[in-house]
Write a protein that holds these residues in place. Structure first.
Motif, PDB file in Angstrom:
ATOM      1  N   SER A 145       0.654  -2.897   4.622  1.00  0.00           N
ATOM      2  CA  SER A 145      -0.607  -3.393   4.058  1.00  0.00           C
ATOM      3  C   SER A 145      -1.141  -2.447   2.983  1.00  0.00           C
ATOM      4  CB  SER A 145      -1.659  -3.561   5.162  1.00  0.00           C
ATOM      5  OG  SER A 145      -1.913  -2.320   5.808  1.00  0.00           O
ATOM      6  N   ARG A 146      -0.767  -1.182   3.055  1.00  0.00           N
ATOM      7  CA  ARG A 146      -1.205  -0.211   2.049  1.00  0.00           C
ATOM      8  C   ARG A 146      -0.188  -0.159   0.910  1.00  0.00           C
ATOM      9  NH1 ARG A 146      -3.319   5.075   5.538  1.00  0.00           N
ATOM     10  NH2 ARG A 146      -5.058   4.015   6.585  1.00  0.00           N
ATOM     11  N   GLN A 147      -0.704  -0.043  -0.317  1.00  0.00           N
ATOM     12  CA  GLN A 147       0.154   0.019  -1.496  1.00  0.00           C
ATOM     13  C   GLN A 147      -0.389   1.073  -2.464  1.00  0.00           C
ATOM     14  OE1 GLN A 147       0.011  -3.996  -3.049  1.00  0.00           O
ATOM     15  NE2 GLN A 147       1.710  -4.680  -1.753  1.00  0.00           N
ATOM     16  N   ILE A 148       0.514   1.898  -2.996  1.00  0.00           N
ATOM     17  CA  ILE A 148       0.141   2.938  -3.954  1.00  0.00           C
ATOM     18  C   ILE A 148       1.089   2.874  -5.142  1.00  0.00           C
ATOM     19  CG2 ILE A 148      -0.296   5.397  -4.339  1.00  0.00           C
ATOM     20  CD1 ILE A 148      -0.473   5.763  -1.315  1.00  0.00           C
ATOM     21  N   GLU A 149       0.544   2.920  -6.334  1.00  0.00           N
ATOM     22  CA  GLU A 149       1.349   2.966  -7.549  1.00  0.00           C
ATOM     23  C   GLU A 149       1.206   4.336  -8.188  1.00  0.00           C
ATOM     24  OE1 GLU A 149       1.617   0.788 -11.934  1.00  0.00           O
ATOM     25  OE2 GLU A 149       0.882  -0.350 -10.202  1.00  0.00           O
ATOM     26  N   LEU A 244      -4.560   1.974  -4.504  1.00  0.00           N
ATOM     27  CA  LEU A 244      -4.645   3.268  -5.186  1.00  0.00           C
ATOM     28  C   LEU A 244      -3.595   3.333  -6.278  1.00  0.00           C
ATOM     29  CD1 LEU A 244      -5.657   6.246  -5.371  1.00  0.00           C
ATOM     30  CD2 LEU A 244      -3.947   6.814  -3.632  1.00  0.00           C
ATOM     31  N   VAL A 245      -4.012   3.750  -7.477  1.00  0.00           N
ATOM     32  CA  VAL A 245      -3.094   3.994  -8.591  1.00  0.00           C
ATOM     33  C   VAL A 245      -3.305   5.432  -9.056  1.00  0.00           C
ATOM     34  CG1 VAL A 245      -2.352   3.320 -10.907  1.00  0.00           C
ATOM     35  CG2 VAL A 245      -3.165   1.572  -9.308  1.00  0.00           C
ATOM     36  N   VAL A 246      -2.227   6.217  -9.057  1.00  0.00           N
ATOM     37  CA  VAL A 246      -2.281   7.623  -9.438  1.00  0.00           C
ATOM     38  C   VAL A 246      -1.619   7.784 -10.800  1.00  0.00           C
ATOM     39  CG1 VAL A 246      -1.658   9.973  -8.785  1.00  0.00           C
ATOM     40  CG2 VAL A 246      -2.163   8.284  -6.998  1.00  0.00           C
ATOM     41  N   VAL A 247      -2.364   8.302 -11.778  1.00  0.00           N
ATOM     42  CA  VAL A 247      -1.858   8.472 -13.144  1.00  0.00           C
ATOM     43  C   VAL A 247      -1.687   9.960 -13.425  1.00  0.00           C
ATOM     44  CG1 VAL A 247      -2.230   7.982 -15.586  1.00  0.00           C
ATOM     45  CG2 VAL A 247      -3.077   6.380 -13.851  1.00  0.00           C
ATOM     46  N   HIS A 248      -0.458  10.388 -13.705  1.00  0.00           N
ATOM     47  CA  HIS A 248      -0.153  11.796 -13.989  1.00  0.00           C
ATOM     48  C   HIS A 248       0.621  11.860 -15.300  1.00  0.00           C
ATOM     49  CE1 HIS A 248       0.881  15.891 -13.776  1.00  0.00           C
ATOM     50  NE2 HIS A 248       1.503  15.964 -12.598  1.00  0.00           N
ATOM     51  N   LEU A 249      -0.094  11.738 -16.410  1.00  0.00           N
ATOM     52  CA  LEU A 249       0.499  11.753 -17.749  1.00  0.00           C
ATOM     53  C   LEU A 249      -0.262  12.727 -18.641  1.00  0.00           C
ATOM     54  CD1 LEU A 249       1.102   7.939 -18.432  1.00  0.00           C
ATOM     55  CD2 LEU A 249       2.874   9.693 -18.249  1.00  0.00           C
ATOM     56  N   GLY A 250       0.461  13.517 -19.384  1.00  0.00           N
ATOM     57  CA  GLY A 250      -0.160  14.466 -20.301  1.00  0.00           C
ATOM     58  C   GLY A 250       0.675  15.713 -20.525  1.00  0.00           C
ATOM     59  N   THR A 251       1.568  16.014 -19.591  1.00  0.00           N
ATOM     60  CA  THR A 251       2.412  17.198 -19.740  1.00  0.00           C
ATOM     61  C   THR A 251       3.225  17.138 -21.027  1.00  0.00           C
ATOM     62  OG1 THR A 251       2.576  17.493 -17.345  1.00  0.00           O
ATOM     63  CG2 THR A 251       4.243  18.572 -18.700  1.00  0.00           C
ATOM     64  N   THR A 292      -9.704  -1.457  -6.649  1.00  0.00           N
ATOM     65  CA  THR A 292      -8.620  -0.468  -6.695  1.00  0.00           C
ATOM     66  C   THR A 292      -9.157   0.875  -7.171  1.00  0.00           C
ATOM     67  OG1 THR A 292      -6.873  -2.089  -7.067  1.00  0.00           O
ATOM     68  CG2 THR A 292      -6.442   0.150  -7.827  1.00  0.00           C
ATOM     69  N   THR A 293      -8.799   1.929  -6.458  1.00  0.00           N
ATOM     70  CA  THR A 293      -9.172   3.278  -6.876  1.00  0.00           C
ATOM     71  C   THR A 293      -8.156   3.794  -7.885  1.00  0.00           C
ATOM     72  OG1 THR A 293     -10.264   3.801  -4.786  1.00  0.00           O
ATOM     73  CG2 THR A 293      -9.505   5.664  -6.114  1.00  0.00           C
ATOM     74  N   LEU A 294      -8.631   4.245  -9.048  1.00  0.00           N
ATOM     75  CA  LEU A 294      -7.791   4.842 -10.072  1.00  0.00           C
ATOM     76  C   LEU A 294      -7.966   6.352 -10.007  1.00  0.00           C
ATOM     77  CD1 LEU A 294      -8.599   2.456 -13.090  1.00  0.00           C
ATOM     78  CD2 LEU A 294      -6.830   2.198 -11.319  1.00  0.00           C
ATOM     79  N   LEU A 295      -6.882   7.070  -9.757  1.00  0.00           N
ATOM     80  CA  LEU A 295      -6.940   8.516  -9.608  1.00  0.00           C
ATOM     81  C   LEU A 295      -6.211   9.165 -10.776  1.00  0.00           C
ATOM     82  CD1 LEU A 295      -7.835  10.886  -7.859  1.00  0.00           C
ATOM     83  CD2 LEU A 295      -5.672  10.702  -6.607  1.00  0.00           C
ATOM     84  N   LEU A 359     -11.400   9.920  -0.225  1.00  0.00           N
ATOM     85  CA  LEU A 359     -11.788   8.873  -1.177  1.00  0.00           C
ATOM     86  C   LEU A 359     -12.170   7.591  -0.432  1.00  0.00           C
ATOM     87  CD1 LEU A 359      -9.007   9.239  -3.911  1.00  0.00           C
ATOM     88  CD2 LEU A 359     -11.321  10.197  -3.944  1.00  0.00           C
ATOM     89  N   PRO A 360     -13.116   6.845  -0.965  1.00  0.00           N
ATOM     90  CA  PRO A 360     -13.532   5.587  -0.309  1.00  0.00           C
ATOM     91  C   PRO A 360     -12.579   4.439  -0.629  1.00  0.00           C
ATOM     92  CG  PRO A 360     -14.842   5.936  -2.277  1.00  0.00           C
ATOM     93  CD  PRO A 360     -13.939   7.159  -2.158  1.00  0.00           C
ATOM     94  N   ILE A 361     -11.319   4.594  -0.226  1.00  0.00           N
ATOM     95  CA  ILE A 361     -10.311   3.581  -0.529  1.00  0.00           C
ATOM     96  C   ILE A 361     -10.392   2.461   0.497  1.00  0.00           C
ATOM     97  CG2 ILE A 361      -7.838   3.131  -0.786  1.00  0.00           C
ATOM     98  CD1 ILE A 361      -7.509   6.016  -1.649  1.00  0.00           C
ATOM     99  N   ARG A 362     -10.344   1.240   0.039  1.00  0.00           N
ATOM    100  CA  ARG A 362     -10.413   0.082   0.924  1.00  0.00           C
ATOM    101  C   ARG A 362      -9.002  -0.311   1.349  1.00  0.00           C
ATOM    102  NH1 ARG A 362     -14.732  -3.457  -2.710  1.00  0.00           N
ATOM    103  NH2 ARG A 362     -16.544  -2.067  -2.406  1.00  0.00           N
ATOM    104  N   TRP A 363      -8.444   0.464   2.275  1.00  0.00           N
ATOM    105  CA  TRP A 363      -7.101   0.170   2.771  1.00  0.00           C
ATOM    106  C   TRP A 363      -7.088  -1.147   3.532  1.00  0.00           C
ATOM    107  CZ3 TRP A 363      -3.683   2.848   0.331  1.00  0.00           C
ATOM    108  CH2 TRP A 363      -3.808   4.206   0.074  1.00  0.00           C
TER     109      TRP A 363
END
Length: 363
Positions: A145-149, A244-251, A292-295, A359-363
Motif C-alpha cells: 500500500s505504501r509507494q515511494i519514488e 512520497l517522492v524523494v528528489v536528489h538532483l544537483g551533484t 503526496t509529500t515531495l522531499l 513527516l506527516p505522510i498519509r500512508w
C-alpha cells in the motif's frame, strides 16, 4: 564528484553464482506476463514481454514446484535472482535466455528478479517466470500500500557501491553497481513500500557532469519508460500513486567548474537550477496531487539552492513540500569514483528513514 559515462556491454551471457542456466525456450505463463508478476517499476508491454530501462526495476512472482525459470532478453544489464528472500544467482549481461533455478523444496516459493545497474542506452526485456515441469505459476504477490519514488543521478542508482576501490574501469563499474542495495531501495524495503528508482547517472537538473551532453538533462528523460527511445512516455497504469517522492538532483550541476564555452556563469547556472527545480516540483505536484509529500534533498554546493526553492514553494502554499539537508558525516565515499559505498547507502537509508518518520505522510 567524478562520473564515468558507461559504454554498452558486449552481449555475453555469464552466471556469476547460482544454479544452472540454459538457453532453451520456455513459454511464458499463458495468463500473460503482466498478470503473473508484481512490479512497481516503469515498464512497457510489448507482445509477450515487458520492456524497461531504469535501474532497480524488480519483478516478483510466486511458483509451486522444484524449480523456476527466468525469461530474459538483455545484453547489457546485470540481475540478481532471489528465491524466498535469498539471492541464489547473479546474472551478468544474460542476453536472450531462460535461467533456471533448480533443486528447490517441492512447494510454494516467492521469486524476485531485480535489475542491478543503470543501462540507459539499452532496452531490457523480461518474459516472465516459468515453473519447472510438474509445477505451476501462482497468483502474483500483492502490491504494497505504501509507494515511494526516488529521483536522482548516479548517487541514487548505486553507482559502483560494491566496489573494493575508488579506481574503477568500465567493467568493474558495471559489475559493482547494485541498485538493490542503494539508499532508496533499502529505505523503501525497510518501510515495506513499493518503489521506483528513476535515476540516471551523470544527469543534472540543468547541467550534466562536467557540462557533457548539453542538449539534454535529467528532465529530458524523466517521463520515459524506455530511456533510449526519444519521445517515449511512460503510461502510468493508474496504480502508481506514491505518497512520497524523494528528489536528489544537483551533484552533477555543481560538482565541476563551468568550462570555457559553456553557456553559464556561476550566477546564471544557480538561477537556472532554482527555476528548473521549482518547475520540476510543480510538475510532480500536478502529477501526483496535493496529498503526496515531495522531499527535496540538498547537500554540498546546491544545498542552499534547494532550501531556497522549498521555502519559496511552501510560502506559496504548497503544504507538503519538505527539505532534507542530507547529513554526509561518517560517509567514506569508497564506491567507484568517490561515490557512496554500500555502507554509505545503509547509513543514508537509516537517516532518511528516521527523517521520514517525522513527516506527516498519509500512508
Amino acid at each position: 564528484m567524478p562520473w564515468l559515462r558507461m559504454m554498452a556491454a558486449s552481449a555475453v551471457s555469464t552466471v556469476l553464482i547460482g544454479t544452472s542456466a540454459v538457453t532453451t525456450a520456455a513459454a511464458p505463463d499463458p495468463r500473460g506476463v503482466r498478470d503473473s508478476v508484481h512490479t512497481a517499476g516503469r515498464i512497457k508491454a510489448s507482445g509477450d514481454v515487458l520492456q524497461y530501462s531504469w535501474p532497480g526495476v524488480y519483478f516478483e512472482g510466486r511458483i509451486r514446484g522444484t524449480g523456476v525459470g527466468v525469461v530474459l532478453d538483455d545484453p547489457a544489464a546485470d540481475y540478481d535472482v532471489q528465491v524466498d528472500g535469498s539471492t541464489v544467482a547473479t546474472l551478468v549481461t544474460p542476453g536472450k535466455t531462460t535461467h533456471w533455478v533448480r533443486g528447490l523444496r517441492d512447494g510454494e516459493h516467492t521469486v524476485r528478479l531485480v535489475k542491478r545497474n543503470d543501462t540507459p542506452w539499452n532496452t531490457s526485456s523480461f518474459g516472465g517466470f516459468v515453473a519447472a515441469p510438474g509445477g505451476a505459476v501462482l497468483t502474483r504477490p500483492a502490491a504494497h500500500s505504501r509507494q515511494i519514488e526516488f529521483i536522482g543521478d548516479s548517487l541514487t542508482a548505486g553507482y559502483g557501491n560494491l566496489s573494493p576501490s575508488r579506481d574503477c574501469d568500465g567493467e568493474q563499474l558495471k559489475r559493482t553497481t547494485n541498485a538493490d542495495v542503494s539508499y532508496g531501495a533499502l529505505t523503501a524495503r525497510g518501510l515495506r513500500a513499493d518503489y521506483q528508482l528513476n535515476a540516471y547517472s551523470g544527469q543534472g537538473m540543468v547541467r550534466n557532469y562536467n557540462g557533457g551532453s548539453p542538449e539534454v538533462n535529467y528532465r529530458t528523460f524523466y517521463d520515459r519508460a524506455l530511456l533510449n527511445v526519444p519521445g517515449d512516455v511512460w503510461q502510468n497504469p493508474g496504480t502508481w500513486r506514491p505518497q512520497l517522492v524523494v528528489v536528489h538532483l544537483g551533484t552533477n550541476d555543481f560538482s565541476t567548474p563551468v568550462n570555457p564555452g559553456e553557456p553559464w556563469t556561476d550566477e546564471s547556472l544557480a538561477a537556472a537550477y532554482r527555476s528548473a527545480y521549482s518547475g520540476f516540483l510543480a510538475k510532480l505536484r500536478q502529477r501526483y496531487g496535493a496529498s503526496t509529500t515531495l522531499l527535496a534533498v540538498g547537500t554540498g554546493p546546491f544545498a542552499g539552492h534547494v532550501d531556497h526553492v522549498v521555502r519559496e514553494r511552501a510560502g506559496a502554499g504548497d503544504r507538503r513540500v519538505r527539505y532534507w539537508p542530507l547529513d554526509t558525516s561518517g560517509l567514506d565515499y569508497t564506491g567507484c569514483h568517490w561515490h557512496y559505498s554500500a555502507r554509505d547507502h545503509r547509513l543514508l537509508a537509516d537517516r532518511l528513514t528516521a527523517f521520514v518518520a517525522d513527516l506527516p505522510i498519509r500512508w
